[in-house]
Design a protein around this motif. Structure first.
Motif, PDB file in Angstrom:
ATOM      1  N   GLU A  49       0.804  -1.234   0.078  1.00 48.70           N
ATOM      2  CA  GLU A  49      -0.057   0.021  -0.132  1.00 48.70           C
ATOM      3  C   GLU A  49       0.863   1.239  -0.071  1.00 48.70           C
ATOM      4  OE1 GLU A  49      -2.518  -0.501   3.283  1.00 48.70           O
ATOM      5  OE2 GLU A  49      -3.721  -2.094   2.392  1.00 48.70           O
ATOM      6  N   GLN A  50       1.973   1.157   0.719  1.00 45.09           N
ATOM      7  CA  GLN A  50       2.986   2.377   0.855  1.00 45.09           C
ATOM      8  C   GLN A  50       3.548   2.736  -0.608  1.00 45.09           C
ATOM      9  OE1 GLN A  50       3.617   4.732   3.154  1.00 45.09           O
ATOM     10  NE2 GLN A  50       2.228   4.008   4.534  1.00 45.09           N
ATOM     11  N   GLY A  51       3.874   1.706  -1.122  1.00 42.89           N
ATOM     12  CA  GLY A  51       4.710   1.694  -2.490  1.00 42.89           C
ATOM     13  C   GLY A  51       3.405   2.236  -3.515  1.00 42.89           C
ATOM     14  N   GLN A  52       2.474   1.715  -3.359  1.00 41.27           N
ATOM     15  CA  GLN A  52       1.419   2.177  -4.372  1.00 41.27           C
ATOM     16  C   GLN A  52       1.087   3.619  -4.337  1.00 41.27           C
ATOM     17  OE1 GLN A  52      -1.997  -0.498  -3.651  1.00 41.27           O
ATOM     18  NE2 GLN A  52      -1.117  -2.089  -5.283  1.00 41.27           N
ATOM     19  N   LYS A  53       1.024   4.171  -2.936  1.00 41.64           N
ATOM     20  CA  LYS A  53       0.932   5.555  -2.764  1.00 41.64           C
ATOM     21  C   LYS A  53       1.848   6.253  -3.025  1.00 41.64           C
ATOM     22  CE  LYS A  53       0.681   8.597   1.387  1.00 41.64           C
ATOM     23  NZ  LYS A  53       0.453   8.894   2.691  1.00 41.64           N
ATOM     24  N   SER A  54       3.156   5.879  -2.802  1.00 47.83           N
ATOM     25  CA  SER A  54       4.383   6.644  -3.487  1.00 47.83           C
ATOM     26  C   SER A  54       4.342   6.745  -5.053  1.00 47.83           C
ATOM     27  CB  SER A  54       5.736   5.758  -2.870  1.00 47.83           C
ATOM     28  OG  SER A  54       6.728   6.339  -3.540  1.00 47.83           O
ATOM     29  N   ASP A  55       4.060   5.466  -5.719  1.00 49.52           N
ATOM     30  CA  ASP A  55       3.729   5.518  -7.134  1.00 49.52           C
ATOM     31  C   ASP A  55       2.781   6.664  -7.369  1.00 49.52           C
ATOM     32  OD1 ASP A  55       5.661   3.648  -7.249  1.00 49.52           O
ATOM     33  OD2 ASP A  55       4.358   2.081  -7.664  1.00 49.52           O
ATOM     34  N   GLN A  56       1.567   6.669  -6.900  1.00 57.81           N
ATOM     35  CA  GLN A  56       0.441   7.594  -7.149  1.00 57.81           C
ATOM     36  C   GLN A  56       1.103   8.957  -7.169  1.00 57.81           C
ATOM     37  OE1 GLN A  56      -2.637   6.293  -4.678  1.00 57.81           O
ATOM     38  NE2 GLN A  56      -3.311   4.714  -5.878  1.00 57.81           N
ATOM     39  N   GLN A  57       1.825   9.277  -5.821  1.00 61.98           N
ATOM     40  CA  GLN A  57       2.185  10.670  -5.872  1.00 61.98           C
ATOM     41  C   GLN A  57       3.283  10.943  -6.822  1.00 61.98           C
ATOM     42  OE1 GLN A  57       1.697  13.204  -3.707  1.00 61.98           O
ATOM     43  NE2 GLN A  57       0.056  11.995  -2.460  1.00 61.98           N
ATOM     44  N   ALA A  58       4.116  10.025  -7.235  1.00 57.49           N
ATOM     45  CA  ALA A  58       5.028  10.458  -8.182  1.00 57.49           C
ATOM     46  C   ALA A  58       4.475  10.808  -9.610  1.00 57.49           C
ATOM     47  CB  ALA A  58       6.181   9.198  -8.534  1.00 57.49           C
ATOM     48  N   LEU A  59       3.371  10.129  -9.950  1.00 57.69           N
ATOM     49  CA  LEU A  59       2.694  10.228 -11.178  1.00 57.69           C
ATOM     50  C   LEU A  59       2.016  11.414 -10.999  1.00 57.69           C
ATOM     51  CD1 LEU A  59       1.040   6.475 -11.945  1.00 57.69           C
ATOM     52  CD2 LEU A  59       2.819   7.866 -13.232  1.00 57.69           C
TER      53      LEU A  59
END
Length: 104
Positions: A49-59
């Motif tokens: 979940e943390q990784g997905q949140k990080s990916d969403q923020q980067a996008l």
């Protein structure tokens, strides 16, 4: 770089590893003991979940919709979660190796 949100995320990960069913205990009485497999599963899900949140923020930042600070914070929280998971993995492996060295 240590920020309050990173520290809060690390604390949340540590408390989730210690007692993943804390919120569920308030809803219903538990008759079974905590399961190690569920604790590991919960920790891995939290890291994902943390990784997905990080990916969403980067996008979102690439699209111009997010702040750089939000992206850095999300990446730092993911890093802390991964480091926590790796340290738990190392401790489990160490415990397993110690048990295997015990005489029967």
């Amino acid at each position: 770089m240590s920020t309050p949100s990173v520290a809060a995320g690390a604390y949340r990960m540590a408390s989730a590893l210690a007692n993943p069913n804390q919120a569920r205990e308030l809803e219903k009485p538990s008759t079974t003991s905590p399961d190690f497999a569920n604790m590991v599963k919960s920790a891995v899900e939290t890291v994902v979940e943390q990784g997905q949140k990080s990916d969403q923020q980067a996008l979102a930042m690439a699209q111009g919709k997010a702040n750089v600070i939000d992206v850095v914070t999300a990446v730092a929280e993911t890093e802390v979660a991964m480091e926590t998971l790796v340290s738990v993995r190392d401790r489990v492996i160490s415990a397993y190796q110690e048990i295997m060295r015990m005489p029967i």
